[in-house]
Enzyme design. Structure first.
Site, PDB file in Angstrom:
ATOM      1  CG  ASP A  73      -2.104   1.329   0.905  1.00  0.00           C
ATOM      2  OD1 ASP A  73      -1.665   2.072   1.057  1.00  0.00           O
ATOM      3  OD2 ASP A  73      -3.023   0.987   2.051  1.00  0.00           O
ATOM      4  CE1 TYR A 167      -4.920  11.469 -14.628  1.00  0.00           C
ATOM      5  CE2 TYR A 167      -3.754  13.163 -16.061  1.00  0.00           C
ATOM      6  CZ  TYR A 167      -4.357  11.850 -16.016  1.00  0.00           C
ATOM      7  OH  TYR A 167      -3.370  10.444 -16.514  1.00  0.00           O
ATOM      8  CE  LYS A 171      -0.880  11.163 -14.630  1.00  0.00           C
ATOM      9  NZ  LYS A 171       0.576  10.060 -14.804  1.00  0.00           N
ATOM     10  CB  THR A 202      -5.196   0.006 -19.340  1.00  0.00           C
ATOM     11  OG1 THR A 202      -6.217   1.174 -19.729  1.00  0.00           O
ATOM     12  CG2 THR A 202      -4.005   1.020 -19.722  1.00  0.00           C
TER      13      THR A 202
END
Length: 286
Positions: A73, A167, A171, A202
């Site tokens: 984790d 997000y 990045k 994916t």
């Protein structure tokens, strides 16, 4: 440029149960590498998209490498420290770290950021802070090796809107982190880069597109998850590795520079001119 790492090598790929991490780990293992694959999934039912670290490790074995599944984790600093302590005990060195683990909210509703679940911000913990922690523990092993590479998996969301501000911050932060780590690591011949991936084929992407009306499904070829792994292997072996250190690089452009194609022989396309990008590759070299 060589398309594979010469000699025995050791890699760690975080977040490798499925998706990009799985493909990268498999590609790095194919030349015969020992690849430690991390993630939380030990059963296919752990994720709606299937995949486990044990399955990834088995595929690496089948491809000719040695896959080692380690349940981690990446929000647990002690577990991450133990992962790299194990690598140190087993090998005393490390060639490549790929930081790919990310806590992405599944099936987040469309809308503005304040209308989405607050746990979207977890990506800044497992996805940004986790990259730092893994790199912190990996650095002494990379330095001991005398040559090393840290890769943060990146995306055009660093400079254009994609999935919201959490997000984008993750990045962009991963790009800056690679740049600053590269400065500290340069005297030890250890490189750090961010590699921007394009649209990937994916499990998550397939599930998303399958849920769309037929007329809304995108057409055209998507990058295989293995492509980025092939690029990373070639970059590690490249003569100009340290020249590229500290850069955010578009995987499709780096692949063209290194002479690397996707698994079907095709050359993925850069999305620079539709989504933006970092300084162009030729400008980073000259």
């Amino acid at each position: 440029m060589s398309a594979s790492i010469s000699g025995p090598h050791v890699a760690v790929v975080t977040g490798a149960s499925r998706g990009a991490g799985k493909g990268i780990a498999l590609a790095l293992g194919q030349p015969g590498a020992t690849v430690y694959v991390t993630g939380r999934s030990r059963r296919s039912s752990d994720s709606p998209y299937g995949g486990t670290i044990d399955e990834t490790a088995a595929l690496i074995d089948e491809a000719g490498g040695k896959g080692i599944a380690v349940a981690v984790d990446h929000s647990d600093d002690e577990a991450v420290a133990e992962l790299f302590a194990r690598v140190g005990r087993d090998h005393g060195r490390l060639d490549i770290l790929v930081n790919n683990a990310a806590q992405v909210v599944n099936a987040a509703p469309a809308g503005r950021f304040w209308e989405q679940p607050l746990d979207a911000a977890d990506l800044l913990t497992v996805g940004l802070r986790s990259h730092y922690v893994a790199s912190f523990h990996a650095a002494p092993l990379l330095i001991a090796n005398g040559r090393g590479l840290i890769v943060n998996t990146g995306h055009y969301g660093a400079v254009s809107y994609h999935l919201g501000p959490a997000y984008g911050a993750q990045k962009a932060g991963a790009d800056k982190m690679a740049a600053d780590m590269a400065k500290d690591l340069r005297p030890h011949d250890v490189a750090a880069v961010s590699i921007w991936m394009g649209g990937l084929d994916t499990e998550r992407a397939r599930a998303h597109f399958a849920a769309l009306p037929a007329e809304a499904r995108p057409t055209g070829r998507r990058e295989s998850p293995q492509f980025t792994g092939r690029v990373i292997a070639a970059l590690y072996a490249a003569d100009d590795l340290m020249q590229l250190s500290g850069r955010a690089l578009i995987g499709a452009e780096l692949g063209a520079h290194l002479g690397i194609t996707d698994i079907d022989g095709s050359a993925p396309l850069s999305l620079r001119y539709t989504r933006g990008g970092p300084p162009e590759l030729h400008r980073s070299l000259y």
